[in-house]
Design a protein around this motif. Structure first.
Motif, short mmCIF file in Angstrom:
data_model
loop_
_atom_site.label_atom_id
_atom_site.label_comp_id
_atom_site.label_asym_id
_atom_site.label_seq_id
_atom_site.Cartn_x
_atom_site.Cartn_y
_atom_site.Cartn_z
N SER A 38 0.86 -1.18 0.00
CA SER A 38 0.00 0.00 0.00
C SER A 38 0.90 1.22 0.00
N ALA A 39 0.76 2.06 -1.01
CA ALA A 39 1.56 3.28 -1.14
C ALA A 39 0.65 4.46 -0.86
N LEU A 40 0.80 5.05 0.33
CA LEU A 40 -0.09 6.12 0.76
C LEU A 40 0.41 7.45 0.22
N ASN A 41 -0.19 7.88 -0.89
CA ASN A 41 0.19 9.14 -1.53
C ASN A 41 -0.41 10.34 -0.82
N ALA A 72 -2.26 -4.99 3.30
CA ALA A 72 -1.10 -5.28 2.46
C ALA A 72 0.09 -5.72 3.31
N ASP A 73 1.08 -6.31 2.64
CA ASP A 73 2.29 -6.77 3.32
C ASP A 73 3.17 -5.62 3.78
N TYR A 74 3.22 -4.57 2.97
CA TYR A 74 4.00 -3.38 3.29
C TYR A 74 3.11 -2.15 3.17
N VAL A 75 3.31 -1.21 4.08
CA VAL A 75 2.65 0.10 3.97
C VAL A 75 3.74 1.17 3.94
N ILE A 76 3.83 1.86 2.81
CA ILE A 76 4.78 2.96 2.71
C ILE A 76 3.98 4.24 2.48
N ALA A 77 4.48 5.36 2.94
CA ALA A 77 3.69 6.58 2.89
C ALA A 77 4.55 7.80 2.58
N LYS A 78 3.97 8.73 1.88
CA LYS A 78 4.58 10.04 1.72
C LYS A 78 4.64 10.71 3.08
N GLU A 79 5.74 11.42 3.34
CA GLU A 79 5.96 11.96 4.67
C GLU A 79 4.85 12.89 5.14
N ASP A 80 4.21 13.61 4.22
CA ASP A 80 3.15 14.54 4.63
C ASP A 80 1.76 13.91 4.59
N ALA A 81 1.69 12.60 4.38
CA ALA A 81 0.39 11.92 4.40
C ALA A 81 -0.15 11.88 5.83
N LYS A 82 -1.46 11.85 5.95
CA LYS A 82 -2.11 11.74 7.25
C LYS A 82 -2.77 10.37 7.37
N LEU A 124 2.29 1.47 12.44
CA LEU A 124 1.20 1.37 11.47
C LEU A 124 1.71 1.52 10.05
N VAL A 125 2.79 2.26 9.88
CA VAL A 125 3.42 2.47 8.58
C VAL A 125 4.83 1.91 8.65
N ASP A 126 5.26 1.25 7.58
CA ASP A 126 6.58 0.62 7.58
C ASP A 126 7.69 1.57 7.15
N PHE A 127 7.43 2.37 6.11
CA PHE A 127 8.44 3.29 5.61
C PHE A 127 7.77 4.60 5.22
N THR A 128 8.50 5.71 5.36
CA THR A 128 8.03 6.99 4.86
C THR A 128 9.09 7.58 3.94
N ALA A 129 8.66 8.43 3.03
CA ALA A 129 9.60 9.04 2.09
C ALA A 129 9.08 10.40 1.66
N MET A 187 -5.78 11.81 14.24
CA MET A 187 -5.16 11.96 12.93
C MET A 187 -3.66 12.10 13.15
N MET A 188 -2.88 11.16 12.59
CA MET A 188 -1.43 11.14 12.78
C MET A 188 -0.72 11.51 11.49
N THR A 189 0.48 12.06 11.63
CA THR A 189 1.33 12.18 10.46
C THR A 189 1.87 10.80 10.11
N ALA A 190 2.36 10.66 8.88
CA ALA A 190 2.94 9.37 8.48
C ALA A 190 4.10 9.00 9.38
N LYS A 191 4.88 10.00 9.78
CA LYS A 191 6.02 9.74 10.67
C LYS A 191 5.55 9.22 12.03
N GLU A 192 4.49 9.81 12.56
CA GLU A 192 3.93 9.33 13.83
C GLU A 192 3.41 7.91 13.67
N ALA A 193 2.74 7.65 12.56
CA ALA A 193 2.23 6.30 12.31
C ALA A 193 3.37 5.30 12.18
N GLN A 194 4.47 5.72 11.58
CA GLN A 194 5.64 4.85 11.46
C GLN A 194 6.23 4.57 12.84
N SER A 195 6.25 5.56 13.70
CA SER A 195 6.88 5.40 15.01
C SER A 195 6.16 4.37 15.88
#
Length: 256
Positions: A100-103, A117-127, A176-181, A165-173
């Motif tokens: 899952s690529a969270l744009n 999904a097996d992996y969840v990656i997200a744009k850093e400014d995604a919520k 909930l999210v595996d990688f952010t970019a 509502m979390m930032t992608a970075k918070e969700a990664q911490s």
């Protein structure tokens, strides 16, 4: 190309893009039906990697509010929940590596589907938000199952209850999210290249061994979510939450 989802096939990679950008890819009956139909086809094709993402500024804002209001009869509600169940089980048990690529924002049902999904990656400014609580509902789409898997039981309950509502970075911490970019497309391209140079059959076999063991539990959670959601839709707090949402005000819940 479908109206509410776009499909792109490139070698071993199939990409599904939710395509209601003007509605932040909110999931109405049409989108859910088309997504389910395409997933059943993709499950049987020879691709090895599946990417789920969204067109525009959001991954998915969750269930479409108009659909929620329209599907007030029990038969219509059960039909929609059945489609959601099929989507989630299919993604979770897909014999492919899924990403899952969270744009952009992934909330409510949108987040539940992403977590299948097996992996969840997200744009850093995604919520990111499991925010059903804000309208007096419970997570569906396997949200309870996926939150517990990723966070543990206690933290899953607390996160669902808070509905923050979390930032992608918070969700990664919290997991909930595996990688952010910063540049999601570049990060996704890099990871897809890495996967294509990996022993994918081995990875997929491991996935199926682990996920198939958990599948009965996911199915039970989905069934309980359907029953629980039907009850919640009759409560005062849900009706208050919907009215507050539509009128852009803070809800006044009374626990009933």
């Amino acid at each position: 190309m479908n109206k509410t989802i776009n499909i792109l096939k490139e070698g071993p990679i199939t990409t599904i893009k939710l395509n209601r950008p003007d509605q932040l890819n909110a999931m109405d009956v049409e989108l859910l039906t088309e997504l389910n139909d395409e997933l059943q086809k993709i499950k049987k094709d020879d691709s090895k990697i599946l990417v789920l993402t969204g067109e525009g500024k959001a991954f998915s804002a969750g269930g479409d509010m108009k659909t929620m209001l329209q599907e007030s009869d029990p038969e219509g509600f059960q039909k929609v929940m059945g489609i959601i169940k099929n989507i989630v089980i299919t993604v979770y048990s897909m014999p492919k590596v899924t990403i899952s690529a969270l744009n952009g924002a992934a909330a409510g049902l949108g987040l539940s589907v992403a977590l299948a999904a097996d992996y969840v990656i997200a744009k850093e400014d995604a919520k990111v938000a499991m925010n059903f609580i804000g309208i007096g509902l419970i997570p569906d789409g396997g949200g309870h199952f996926f939150m517990e898997q990723r966070l543990g039981a206690v933290k899953a309950k607390q996160t669902i209850w808070e509905g923050k509502m979390m930032t992608a970075k918070e969700a990664q911490s919290i997991g909930l999210v595996d990688f952010t970019a910063d540049q999601l497309d570049l990060a996704l391209s890099h990871y897809l290249n890495k996967l294509q140079q990996s022993p994918l059959q081995s990875m997929i076999t491991t996935k199926l061994i682990i996920n198939n063991k958990q599948l009965p539990q996911l199915e039970e959670v989905l069934n309980q979510e359907t029953q629980g959601q039907a009850k919640m839709r009759q409560t005062h707090d849900h009706k208050e939450g919907i009215d507050a949402f539509l009128n852009k005000r803070e809800p006044q819940f009374i626990g009933e």
